[in-house]
Design a protein around this motif. Structure first.
Motif, mmCIF file in Angstrom:
data_model
loop_
_atom_site.group_PDB
_atom_site.id
_atom_site.type_symbol
_atom_site.label_atom_id
_atom_site.label_comp_id
_atom_site.label_asym_id
_atom_site.label_seq_id
_atom_site.Cartn_x
_atom_site.Cartn_y
_atom_site.Cartn_z
ATOM 1 N N ARG A 143 15.974 -21.341 -24.216
ATOM 2 C CA ARG A 143 14.546 -22.202 -24.749
ATOM 3 C C ARG A 143 13.609 -21.287 -23.945
ATOM 4 O O ARG A 143 12.462 -20.964 -24.772
ATOM 5 C CB ARG A 143 14.538 -23.724 -24.282
ATOM 6 N N GLU A 144 13.521 -21.084 -22.737
ATOM 7 C CA GLU A 144 12.569 -20.191 -22.180
ATOM 8 C C GLU A 144 12.476 -19.000 -22.730
ATOM 9 O O GLU A 144 11.208 -18.317 -22.838
ATOM 10 C CB GLU A 144 12.602 -19.983 -20.837
ATOM 11 N N GLU B 186 18.334 -24.212 -21.232
ATOM 12 C CA GLU B 186 17.142 -24.025 -20.692
ATOM 13 C C GLU B 186 16.549 -22.704 -20.521
ATOM 14 O O GLU B 186 15.213 -22.144 -20.883
ATOM 15 C CB GLU B 186 16.971 -25.047 -19.215
ATOM 16 N N ASP C 284 15.067 -25.550 -34.271
ATOM 17 C CA ASP C 284 14.166 -25.933 -35.149
ATOM 18 C C ASP C 284 14.745 -26.194 -36.454
ATOM 19 O O ASP C 284 14.266 -27.181 -37.187
ATOM 20 C CB ASP C 284 13.029 -24.650 -35.455
ATOM 21 N N GLY D 103 10.404 -15.820 -33.446
ATOM 22 C CA GLY D 103 10.187 -16.986 -32.687
ATOM 23 C C GLY D 103 10.818 -18.398 -33.051
ATOM 24 O O GLY D 103 10.317 -19.149 -32.310
ATOM 25 N N SER D 104 11.538 -18.320 -33.826
ATOM 26 C CA SER D 104 12.247 -19.773 -34.206
ATOM 27 C C SER D 104 13.796 -19.976 -33.707
ATOM 28 O O SER D 104 14.279 -18.811 -33.019
ATOM 29 C CB SER D 104 12.250 -19.920 -35.734
ATOM 30 N N THR D 105 14.262 -21.134 -33.541
ATOM 31 C CA THR D 105 15.602 -21.282 -33.149
ATOM 32 C C THR D 105 16.350 -22.008 -34.325
ATOM 33 O O THR D 105 15.863 -23.088 -34.657
ATOM 34 C CB THR D 105 15.496 -21.981 -31.950
ATOM 35 N N VAL E 232 13.088 -18.146 -25.771
ATOM 36 C CA VAL E 232 12.455 -17.930 -27.224
ATOM 37 C C VAL E 232 10.869 -18.295 -27.069
ATOM 38 O O VAL E 232 10.169 -17.660 -27.799
ATOM 39 C CB VAL E 232 13.235 -19.241 -28.233
ATOM 40 N N VAL E 233 10.481 -19.110 -26.185
ATOM 41 C CA VAL E 233 9.022 -19.498 -26.107
ATOM 42 C C VAL E 233 8.599 -18.405 -25.221
ATOM 43 O O VAL E 233 7.158 -18.167 -25.727
ATOM 44 C CB VAL E 233 8.783 -20.638 -25.137
ATOM 45 N N GLY E 234 9.041 -17.677 -24.476
ATOM 46 C CA GLY E 234 8.082 -16.860 -23.352
ATOM 47 C C GLY E 234 8.075 -15.285 -24.314
ATOM 48 O O GLY E 234 7.025 -14.741 -24.052
ATOM 49 N N SER E 235 9.047 -15.082 -25.181
ATOM 50 C CA SER E 235 9.086 -13.630 -25.717
ATOM 51 C C SER E 235 9.068 -13.601 -27.184
ATOM 52 O O SER E 235 9.153 -12.683 -27.800
ATOM 53 C CB SER E 235 10.100 -12.838 -25.157
ATOM 54 N N GLN E 236 9.001 -14.904 -27.942
ATOM 55 C CA GLN E 236 8.865 -15.011 -29.375
ATOM 56 C C GLN E 236 10.273 -14.108 -29.870
ATOM 57 O O GLN E 236 10.342 -13.978 -31.231
ATOM 58 C CB GLN E 236 7.739 -14.373 -29.866
#
Length: 347
Positions: free
Chosen positions: A216-217, A213, A241, A52-54, A219-223
């Protein structure tokens, strides 16, 4: 190299509580050819990537960013390449894994968006066939089910009229659409780790923003854990991050995004930031490029590789190679720097 009094978390960029999804330790890659001196493309890289991190890996061309990712996934081939160290994905050793098992893992659990979609996509296969091939191999879908899923993937990355586009060949698509196809292929099996190598290269500003974008979606949506390889610090500032700055095959500075941009301490990092155009910069004020080129390096065994280009060079820079140690006065998370004369307070 770990100095006395430092912990494992201090010595390994990104290390922290819990087991990381991707764990790289002392990765070294050397290219050899007959009659030529061996080239150390990656020289002792260690880093962690949590689910879930970038994580951003930045640096000039030739710093070892792409080779690090290709070596970790077993994509460098065997001839003339020497790889050592440890790469573990969810506890499994990738470097020692049999090729058949590694092929099964790539595409399903780990996916990669390559730097140049025109050369990475197969020019003689339609876009639809290249996506359905992945679905057939890793998901067991066939026929219309695979084609329907491929169309859904194209829609998910913003490609309209997806059913018709499945019949298109790479040369019939724009650069931005080819990049979206590459991302759709990478996402086909909902991987737990996605490596994106320069995903916005040669794209205009609008398309680049859309691609970022989309990532980004994801990572946020699926971890999904995302490793972003780039030379664009603006991309890193908006997405990552944790940031690792590489030079001559080694990480020279590592920190969470905000501390890195607010208080860069390695002269190479400050040089990269100073060479980026700023909206608040007065008109006519020239950029400050880093002197020399990435080929102007000193072997790490003889000191700091950046020393020939560094304005802060002191005699200690040409002694023992500097270790990656906690930065002085750093706040806001683990901040590591490989420098005997780091920048302090912007000077």
């Amino acid at each position: 190299m770990t100095a006395p009094g430092t912990t494992v978390a201090d010595a390994v960029p990104g290390a922290g509580a819990g087991t990381p999804l991707l764990e790289v330790r002392d990765l070294r890659v050397t290219f050899s050819s007959r009659g030529r001196r061996p080239v150390k493309a990656v020289d002792g890289v260690s880093l962690d990537v949590a689910a879930g991190s970038t994580v951003g890996i930045v640096g000039e061309s030739g710093s070892g960013k792409s080779v690090t990712s290709l070596a970790a996934l077993g994509l460098l081939g065997k001839r003339g390449v020497s790889i050592s160290g440890s790469v573990r994905f969810d506890g499994e050793d990738l470097l020692g894994m049999p090729e058949a098992e590694l092929r099964a893992l790539r595409g399903r659990e780990i996916a990669m968006v390559f730097q140049d979609p025109m050369s990475s996509l197969n020019p003689v296969l339609s876009v639809g066939r290249q996506i359905t091939e992945i679905l057939e191999r890793h998901r067991g879908l066939k026929g219309q089910d695979a084609r329907d899923r491929a169309a859904e993937l194209l829609v998910s990355v913003g490609i309209g009229d997806a059913v018709r586009r499945l019949k298109s060949y790479p040369h019939q698509l724009s650069g931005g659409m080819r990049q979206r196809v590459m991302i759709a292929m990478a996402l086909a099996c909902e991987p737990r780790l996605l490596i994106a190598d320069e995903p916005t290269t040669a794209l205009d500003v609008t398309i680049s923003a859309q691609i970022l974008e989309l990532l980004r979606e994801l990572v946020v949506g699926s971890q999904t854990a995302l490793v972003l390889i780039t030379h664009d610090l603006g991309v890193v500032a908006g997405l990552c991050d944790q940031v690792h700055v590489m030079y001559s095959g080694r990480i020279v500075e590592s920190a969470p995004r905000r501390p890195l941009f607010a208080d860069p301490q390695h002269p190479y990092t400050t040089g990269l930031l100073a060479s980026v155009p700023r909206l608040d910069q007065a008109r006519g004020v020239p950029l400050l490029p880093i002197p020399g080129s990435p080929s102007d390096t000193l072997p790490w065994a003889e000191g700091c590789a950046f020393a020939p280009r560094c304005s802060r060079q002191v005699p200690e820079c040409l002694g023992a190679p500097p270790a990656l140690l906690p930065a002085r006065g750093a706040a806001g998370g683990p901040h590591l720097v490989r420098c005997v004369n780091p920048v302090q307070d912007g000077s």
